[in-house]
Design an enzyme around this catalytic site. Structure first.
Site, mmCIF file in Angstrom:
data_model
loop_
_atom_site.group_PDB
_atom_site.id
_atom_site.type_symbol
_atom_site.label_atom_id
_atom_site.label_comp_id
_atom_site.label_asym_id
_atom_site.label_seq_id
_atom_site.Cartn_x
_atom_site.Cartn_y
_atom_site.Cartn_z
ATOM 1 N N HIS A 139 41.708 32.131 39.664
ATOM 2 C CA HIS A 139 41.578 32.789 38.361
ATOM 3 C C HIS A 139 42.009 31.765 37.302
ATOM 4 O O HIS A 139 42.861 30.917 37.579
ATOM 5 C CB HIS A 139 42.530 33.997 38.362
ATOM 6 C CG HIS A 139 42.395 34.916 37.197
ATOM 7 N ND1 HIS A 139 42.955 34.647 35.977
ATOM 8 C CD2 HIS A 139 41.779 36.115 37.076
ATOM 9 C CE1 HIS A 139 42.702 35.655 35.155
ATOM 10 N NE2 HIS A 139 41.979 36.562 35.793
ATOM 11 N N ASP A 216 49.441 33.319 43.785
ATOM 12 C CA ASP A 216 49.036 34.286 42.777
ATOM 13 C C ASP A 216 48.686 35.570 43.538
ATOM 14 O O ASP A 216 47.652 35.655 44.197
ATOM 15 C CB ASP A 216 47.829 33.716 42.028
ATOM 16 C CG ASP A 216 47.127 34.753 41.158
ATOM 17 O OD1 ASP A 216 47.487 35.942 41.214
ATOM 18 O OD2 ASP A 216 46.206 34.358 40.429
ATOM 19 N N GLN A 219 45.950 40.192 43.160
ATOM 20 C CA GLN A 219 45.003 41.076 43.855
ATOM 21 C C GLN A 219 45.444 41.404 45.276
ATOM 22 O O GLN A 219 44.785 42.189 45.952
ATOM 23 C CB GLN A 219 43.614 40.415 43.916
ATOM 24 C CG GLN A 219 43.017 40.110 42.559
ATOM 25 C CD GLN A 219 42.590 41.361 41.805
ATOM 26 O OE1 GLN A 219 42.372 42.418 42.400
ATOM 27 N NE2 GLN A 219 42.474 41.254 40.496
ATOM 28 N N LYS A 242 47.993 46.157 38.055
ATOM 29 C CA LYS A 242 46.999 46.153 39.136
ATOM 30 C C LYS A 242 47.492 46.995 40.306
ATOM 31 O O LYS A 242 46.787 47.199 41.284
ATOM 32 C CB LYS A 242 46.737 44.732 39.616
ATOM 33 C CG LYS A 242 46.420 43.776 38.489
ATOM 34 C CD LYS A 242 45.176 43.020 38.696
ATOM 35 C CE LYS A 242 45.056 41.909 37.684
ATOM 36 N NZ LYS A 242 43.791 41.914 36.971
ATOM 37 N N CYS A 380 36.843 35.634 35.007
ATOM 38 C CA CYS A 380 37.871 34.598 34.770
ATOM 39 C C CYS A 380 37.920 33.592 35.915
ATOM 40 O O CYS A 380 38.994 33.082 36.268
ATOM 41 C CB CYS A 380 39.256 35.208 34.542
ATOM 42 S SG CYS A 380 39.353 36.229 33.088
HETATM 43 C C1 LIG Z 1 43.759 36.763 40.884
HETATM 44 C C2 LIG Z 1 44.273 37.026 39.512
HETATM 45 N N1 LIG Z 1 45.227 36.236 39.006
HETATM 46 C C3 LIG Z 1 45.743 36.442 37.799
HETATM 47 C C4 LIG Z 1 45.320 37.471 37.003
HETATM 48 C C5 LIG Z 1 45.931 37.656 35.650
HETATM 49 O O1 LIG Z 1 46.670 38.827 35.600
HETATM 50 P P1 LIG Z 1 47.332 39.310 34.226
HETATM 51 O O2 LIG Z 1 46.206 39.316 33.221
HETATM 52 O O3 LIG Z 1 47.842 40.670 34.509
HETATM 53 O O4 LIG Z 1 48.381 38.336 33.864
HETATM 54 C C6 LIG Z 1 44.325 38.323 37.474
HETATM 55 C C7 LIG Z 1 43.799 39.408 36.630
HETATM 56 O O5 LIG Z 1 42.648 39.776 36.723
HETATM 57 C C8 LIG Z 1 43.798 38.101 38.763
HETATM 58 O O6 LIG Z 1 42.853 38.889 39.276
#
Ligand SMILES: Cc1ncc(COP(=O)(O)O)c(C=O)c1O
Length: 422
Positions: A139, A216, A219, A242, A380
């Site tokens: 992401h 990270d 998900q 999430k 993203c």
């Molecule tokens: C794999 C992953 N990492 C990071 C993020 C970023 O999360 P946040 O916008 O809650 O900081 C997301 C959000 O879609 C994500 O799916």
């Protein structure tokens, strides 16, 4: 007020509530609404999950009866709010099985947690020529912070390639790991492909070289059991929103030793021990990394979301979600011209797809007209889209409250879109 430790023990001892999707759906008020004249079919939980009544009510109760600033007040309300906030931290500690609650930093979310590590750990440890290893399926929030700090420090980002199915090339990873590697930062579960990465192996290979690993977990946490001690992961970031909690709050787990060695990320109230104009000394963990008044209400409700989720047996939730994944993969796969993007052997309930000859945005718009909420675009993950040579996908992401009827509605909706567009 219950003591946090006794809360956790009580939760652990409590027998789990049998998972029943229709009962669960009733806890989520939004699932009863209509959109564009049709019942809402919410298939965008990967972007943000919906909230159970318990979480919504906790936010409202807090502001109605309990609000005061935390950590600083001697008065009753402040102490009560502080206790509730710290209870939430303890609930989250138990959820990911961190050794200490001070290893659980409450952040604004995954992005904030990764930026914290990049700014603090990165600024302290990266030298010109050093390397940070990411993967093709990251992401943007696990790419851009590393590019920024690498640019500042003269270090560089290296990228683990993936296969067409959307699995990491572990041989290439072994070759990338080297003397210049200072950190491996990889997504636990891909938001676009649903791939569950072999994080145990990633971590043990990195540790053989003395390299710490950040995962990270944005998900992963809503779909699988995460035990940071069993993984032996060094940093783990995720967002409350999430996993059925509020937006704008999340956590960064970090091993105590690493966090203690790292300089503060932001300066301000709460993170200091003593301030003079000559010199400031810093507070202990976790406060050293938590400058300023936090998002108290949502932090407390984050704890409620985790308790809500943990009342069910994880294995039952996973079995339900795998059933939805298999059913949707089979039914969507029967549609002419539909290609699923991301066919890894181990996946969570996320399906990206494209209809040949149709733009994902048009498919998403026609689905929306039928009350079906999916995400369209690059999710993203632009470098991942470049790898597949596509501008984007349609993504259906299923949470524990989705059922087979939702899949049937999606399949019928996509067929209707195909008729209209092709
Ligand atoms: C794999 C992953 N990492 C990071 C993020 C970023 O999360 P946040 O916008 O809650 O900081 C997301 C959000 O879609 C994500 O799916």
């Amino acid at each position: 007020m219950n003591h946090p430790a006794s809360n956790i023990q009580a939760t652990e001892l409590m027998s789990k509530v049998p998972f029943n999707v229709e009962k669960v759906r009733k806890d989520f008020p939004i699932l009863a609404r209509s959109v564009n004249g049709s019942p809402l079919i919410y298939l965008d939980s990967g972007a943000s999950s919906q909230k159970p009544r318990q979480v919504i009510e906790r936010v409202s109760d807090y502001y109605s009866r309990e609000h005061a600033n935390i950590h600083r007040g001697v008065h009753h309300l402040s102490q009560e709010a502080t206790q509730a906030y710290e209870d939430a931290r303890e609930i989250i500690r138990g959820f990911i099985n961190a050794r200490h609650s001070h290893e659980v930093l409450i952040t604004k979310g995954t992005t904030d947690g990764i930026n914290l590590v990049a700014s603090s750990f990165g600024r302290k440890n990266l030298q010109p020529g050093d390397e940070v290893i990411l993967s093709t399926m990251e992401h943007h929030s696990n790419i851009v912070p590393w590019q920024m700090i690498c640019e500042e420090k003269g270090a560089r980002v290296r990228v683990i390639p993936i296969s067409e199915a959307g699995e990491l090339d572990m041989d290439a990873y072994r070759e990338l790991l080297g003397e210049r590697t200072r950190l491996v930062a990889v997504v636990h579960v891909s938001n676009t492909l649903g791939t569950i990465n072999p994080v145990e192996e990633l971590i043990s290979l990195a540790h053989e070289q003395g390299v710490p690993v950040l995962l990270d977990g944005a998900q992963a946490v809503p779909h699988m059991h995460v035990d940071v001690q069993a993984l032996d992961v060094d940093f783990y970031a995720f967002s409350a929103h999430k996993v059925f909690g509020p937006t704008g709050v999340g956590i960064l787990y970090g091993k105590e030793d690493l966090l203690n060695e790292m300089p503060p990320y932001q300066g301000g109230g709460d993170m200091i021990e003593k301030v003079t104009f000559e010199k400031t000394t810093y507070n202990t963990l976790p406060h050293k990394f938590e400058a300023g008044t936090p998002n108290i209400a949502d932090g407390i409700a984050f704890g409620v979301a985790i308790e809500y989720y943990c009342q069910f047996d994880e294995a039952e939730i996973q079995a339900h979600e795998q059933d939805i994944l298999e059913y949707a993969t089979e039914k969507l796969g029967e549609i002419d011209g539909l290609t699923i993007v991301g066919t890894a052997r181990h996946k969570v309930s996320v399906i990206s797809f494209n209809l040949e000859g149709a733009h994902p945005f048009d498919v998403g718009t026609i689905l929306d007209q039928q009350g079906i909420a999916v995400r369209t675009g690059h999710h993203c993950t632009q470098p991942l889209m470049d790898f597949y040579g596509i501008p984007g996908t349609v993504r259906a992401s299923f949470a524990m409250y989705n059922n087979r009827a939702d899949v049937d509605a999606l399949v019928a909706g996509v067929k209707r879109a195909a008729k209209m567009l092709l």
